[in-house]
Design a protein around this motif. Structure first.
Motif, PDB file in Angstrom:
ATOM      1  N   LEU A   1      15.978  29.769  99.523  1.00  0.00           N
ATOM      2  CA  LEU A   1      17.407  30.058  99.367  1.00  0.00           C
ATOM      3  C   LEU A   1      18.283  28.919  99.881  1.00  0.00           C
ATOM      4  N   GLY A   2      17.657  27.933 100.520  1.00  0.00           N
ATOM      5  CA  GLY A   2      18.421  26.800 101.035  1.00  0.00           C
ATOM      6  C   GLY A   2      19.048  27.040 102.384  1.00  0.00           C
ATOM      7  N   CYS A   3      18.532  28.031 103.126  1.00  0.00           N
ATOM      8  CA  CYS A   3      19.057  28.300 104.466  1.00  0.00           C
ATOM      9  C   CYS A   3      18.764  27.095 105.365  1.00  0.00           C
ATOM     10  N   ASP A   4      19.751  26.691 106.164  1.00  0.00           N
ATOM     11  CA  ASP A   4      19.635  25.448 106.932  1.00  0.00           C
ATOM     12  C   ASP A   4      18.761  25.578 108.176  1.00  0.00           C
ATOM     13  N   LEU A   5      18.945  26.652 108.934  1.00  0.00           N
ATOM     14  CA  LEU A   5      18.251  26.821 110.209  1.00  0.00           C
ATOM     15  C   LEU A   5      17.775  28.259 110.350  1.00  0.00           C
ATOM     16  N   ALA A   6      16.823  28.453 111.264  1.00  0.00           N
ATOM     17  CA  ALA A   6      16.297  29.799 111.481  1.00  0.00           C
ATOM     18  C   ALA A   6      15.901  29.973 112.936  1.00  0.00           C
ATOM     19  N   GLN A   7      15.910  31.218 113.382  1.00  0.00           N
ATOM     20  CA  GLN A   7      15.414  31.532 114.713  1.00  0.00           C
ATOM     21  C   GLN A   7      14.707  32.876 114.654  1.00  0.00           C
ATOM     22  N   GLY A   8      13.723  33.058 115.533  1.00  0.00           N
ATOM     23  CA  GLY A   8      12.985  34.313 115.536  1.00  0.00           C
ATOM     24  C   GLY A   8      11.582  34.132 116.066  1.00  0.00           C
ATOM     25  N   TYR A   9      10.865  35.233 116.207  1.00  0.00           N
ATOM     26  CA  TYR A   9       9.538  35.213 116.815  1.00  0.00           C
ATOM     27  C   TYR A   9       8.512  34.446 115.991  1.00  0.00           C
ATOM     28  N   PHE A  10       8.733  34.300 114.677  1.00  0.00           N
ATOM     29  CA  PHE A  10       7.796  33.498 113.888  1.00  0.00           C
ATOM     30  C   PHE A  10       7.796  32.051 114.369  1.00  0.00           C
ATOM     31  N   ILE A  11       8.963  31.577 114.771  1.00  0.00           N
ATOM     32  CA  ILE A  11       9.092  30.206 115.253  1.00  0.00           C
ATOM     33  C   ILE A  11       8.627  30.124 116.701  1.00  0.00           C
ATOM     34  N   SER A  12       9.145  30.995 117.544  1.00  0.00           N
ATOM     35  CA  SER A  12       8.700  31.063 118.937  1.00  0.00           C
ATOM     36  C   SER A  12       9.355  32.244 119.621  1.00  0.00           C
ATOM     37  N   ARG A  13       8.623  32.846 120.533  1.00  0.00           N
ATOM     38  CA  ARG A  13       9.234  33.800 121.446  1.00  0.00           C
ATOM     39  C   ARG A  13       9.991  33.007 122.507  1.00  0.00           C
ATOM     40  N   PRO A  14      10.866  33.665 123.278  1.00  0.00           N
ATOM     41  CA  PRO A  14      11.597  32.933 124.328  1.00  0.00           C
ATOM     42  C   PRO A  14      10.630  32.250 125.294  1.00  0.00           C
ATOM     43  N   VAL A  15      10.962  31.020 125.685  1.00  0.00           N
ATOM     44  CA  VAL A  15      10.141  30.270 126.627  1.00  0.00           C
ATOM     45  C   VAL A  15      11.026  29.707 127.732  1.00  0.00           C
TER      46      VAL A  15
ATOM     47  N   THR B   1       9.172  35.672 105.187  1.00  0.00           N
ATOM     48  CA  THR B   1      10.623  35.553 105.356  1.00  0.00           C
ATOM     49  C   THR B   1      11.026  34.092 105.476  1.00  0.00           C
ATOM     50  N   TRP B   2      10.238  33.332 106.241  1.00  0.00           N
ATOM     51  CA  TRP B   2      10.496  31.892 106.413  1.00  0.00           C
ATOM     52  C   TRP B   2      10.524  31.182 105.059  1.00  0.00           C
ATOM     53  N   ASP B   3       9.524  31.450 104.219  1.00  0.00           N
ATOM     54  CA  ASP B   3       9.436  30.790 102.916  1.00  0.00           C
ATOM     55  C   ASP B   3      10.585  31.204 101.998  1.00  0.00           C
TER      56      ASP B   3
ATOM     57  N   ASN C   1      29.527  26.748 100.638  1.00  0.00           N
ATOM     58  CA  ASN C   1      30.776  26.500  99.918  1.00  0.00           C
ATOM     59  C   ASN C   1      31.930  26.197 100.866  1.00  0.00           C
ATOM     60  N   LEU C   2      31.829  26.711 102.098  1.00  0.00           N
ATOM     61  CA  LEU C   2      32.862  26.457 103.107  1.00  0.00           C
ATOM     62  C   LEU C   2      32.504  25.272 104.001  1.00  0.00           C
ATOM     63  N   GLY C   3      31.392  24.610 103.684  1.00  0.00           N
ATOM     64  CA  GLY C   3      30.982  23.460 104.476  1.00  0.00           C
ATOM     65  C   GLY C   3      30.336  23.829 105.796  1.00  0.00           C
ATOM     66  N   LEU C   4      29.744  25.029 105.877  1.00  0.00           N
ATOM     67  CA  LEU C   4      29.144  25.512 107.116  1.00  0.00           C
ATOM     68  C   LEU C   4      27.623  25.559 107.005  1.00  0.00           C
ATOM     69  N   GLU C   5      26.951  25.360 108.138  1.00  0.00           N
ATOM     70  CA  GLU C   5      25.507  25.544 108.184  1.00  0.00           C
ATOM     71  C   GLU C   5      25.196  27.029 108.288  1.00  0.00           C
ATOM     72  N   SER C   6      24.127  27.443 107.635  1.00  0.00           N
ATOM     73  CA  SER C   6      23.691  28.836 107.707  1.00  0.00           C
ATOM     74  C   SER C   6      22.458  28.933 108.596  1.00  0.00           C
ATOM     75  N   VAL C   7      22.476  29.917 109.500  1.00  0.00           N
ATOM     76  CA  VAL C   7      21.375  30.136 110.431  1.00  0.00           C
ATOM     77  C   VAL C   7      20.888  31.571 110.257  1.00  0.00           C
ATOM     78  N   ALA C   8      19.609  31.753 109.989  1.00  0.00           N
ATOM     79  CA  ALA C   8      19.042  33.091 109.823  1.00  0.00           C
ATOM     80  C   ALA C   8      18.469  33.571 111.154  1.00  0.00           C
ATOM     81  N   GLU C   9      18.888  34.752 111.588  1.00  0.00           N
ATOM     82  CA  GLU C   9      18.378  35.341 112.824  1.00  0.00           C
ATOM     83  C   GLU C   9      17.249  36.322 112.510  1.00  0.00           C
ATOM     84  N   GLY C  10      16.311  36.459 113.436  1.00  0.00           N
ATOM     85  CA  GLY C  10      15.283  37.480 113.302  1.00  0.00           C
ATOM     86  C   GLY C  10      14.173  37.162 112.322  1.00  0.00           C
ATOM     87  N   VAL C  11      13.776  35.882 112.221  1.00  0.00           N
ATOM     88  CA  VAL C  11      12.677  35.500 111.329  1.00  0.00           C
ATOM     89  C   VAL C  11      11.354  35.776 112.047  1.00  0.00           C
ATOM     90  N   GLU C  12      10.577  36.717 111.523  1.00  0.00           N
ATOM     91  CA  GLU C  12       9.380  37.154 112.232  1.00  0.00           C
ATOM     92  C   GLU C  12       8.084  36.960 111.457  1.00  0.00           C
TER      93      GLU C  12
END
Length: 224
Positions: free
Chosen positions: A182-196, A175-177, A160-171
Motif C-alpha cells: 500500500l506504500g505505507c512509509d513506516l510501521a511499529q508493532g510486535y512483528f518488528i520488536s517488542r519494547p526493549v 500485515t507487514w507485506d 496527498n497532504l505531504g505527510l508520512e504514514s505510520v502503521a501502528e500494531g503490526v503483529e
C-alpha cells in the motif's frame, strides 16, 4: 501492585497537576538518550506522547525549547505525538500550540488517526509531518476488507497532504507485506520488536539490518 500502565497513571497525573513535571522528566530522558545515540553515529528519533494539559499550557513550547538547549539535542529527532481526539477538543488552540512547536524544528505526529473524527479542513491546517494509523484498523486489515480500505485511504490521504504514514500494531508478516504494497512509509508493532531497554536498541538494530532484505522478523528474545 507492580507496573502501572500509562492508561492508568497519566489521567491521575493530569488530575493532580503532576503531568507537567512528569512530561518534563520523560522529555529530558528521551532527549538525553537521543543525544547519546546521535553521538555514536545513530540518528534515531524519539517519540513522546503529549497530553491535553500540555497542549493548553502556554509555557509548554518554551519548556521544549529549554530542554532542547539544555540537552543539545537535535530538534528534528524529537517527535511529539498528539491524539486525533485531543486535537478536536480545542482545535484552534491546539493548532496555535503546534505551530509554535513546529517553529522549534521538532516533528509532530497525529496519533490514533482514524478514531477522532477530525475534519479534513483542520487536518490540512495542522503543522504535522506524520499520521499514525490506529492499530484497530491495522490489526484487522488482513481479515476485513473494509479495514484494509480505511488503511489504504489513510495512506493515500497522508501522501496527498505531504505527510508520512505510520502503521501502528503490526503483529505479523502478512500485515507487514500488505502495508508495504500500500506504500505505507513506516510501521511499529510486535512483528518488528517488542519494547526493549535503551541499551538493547543498538544490538537489535544491528540484527535487523543483517536480516535478509531488511524485512525479516528480528530476534526479540531480549525484549523487555
Amino acid at each position: 501492585r507492580g507496573l502501572v500502565p500509562p492508561l492508568e497513571f497519566v489521567p491521575f497525573a493530569e488530575k493532580t497537576r503532576l503531568i507537567k513535571p512528569l512530561t518534563r522528566w520523560v522529555l529530558s530522558c528521551a532527549l538525553r538518550q537521543s543525544v547519546a545515540w546521535n553521538r555514536g553515529g545513530h540518528a534515531i528519533p524519539v517519540s513522546v506522547n503529549i497530553s491535553m494539559r500540555d497542549l493548553v499550557d502556554p509555557e509548554f513550547p518554551q519548556m521544549i525549547a529549554t530542554l532542547l538547549h539544555a540537552t543539545h539535542a537535535s530538534p528534528s529527532l524529537l517527535v511529539l505525538e498528539v491524539t486525533e481526539s485531543l486535537i478536536m477538543t480545542e482545535p484552534e488552540r491546539v493548532i496555535n500550540t503546534l505551530s509554535e512547536l513546529s517553529q522549534l524544528g521538532v516533528r509532530l505526529a497525529v496519533d490514533d488517526f482514524g478514531t477522532g473524527y477530525s475534519s479534513l479542513a483542520y487536518l490540512h491546517r495542522l503543522p504535522v509531518q506524520e499520521i499514525k494509523i490506529d492499530k484497530s484498523f491495522v490489526a484487522a486489515m488482513t481479515g476485513e476488507g473494509s479495514r484494509a480500505k480505511i488503511v489504504r485511504a489513510s495512506v493515500e490521504l497522508g501522501h496527498n497532504l505531504g505527510l508520512e504514514s505510520v502503521a501502528e500494531g503490526v503483529e505479523d508478516a502478512r500485515t507487514w507485506d500488505l502495508l508495504d504494497s500500500l506504500g505505507c512509509d513506516l510501521a511499529q508493532g510486535y512483528f518488528i520488536s517488542r519494547p526493549v531497554l535503551a541499551e538493547q536498541v543498538l544490538p537489535w538494530l544491528a540484527r535487523w539490518n543483517q536480516s535478509p532484505g531488511g524485512s525479516a522478523e528480528p530476534d526479540t528474545t531480549q525484549a523487555a
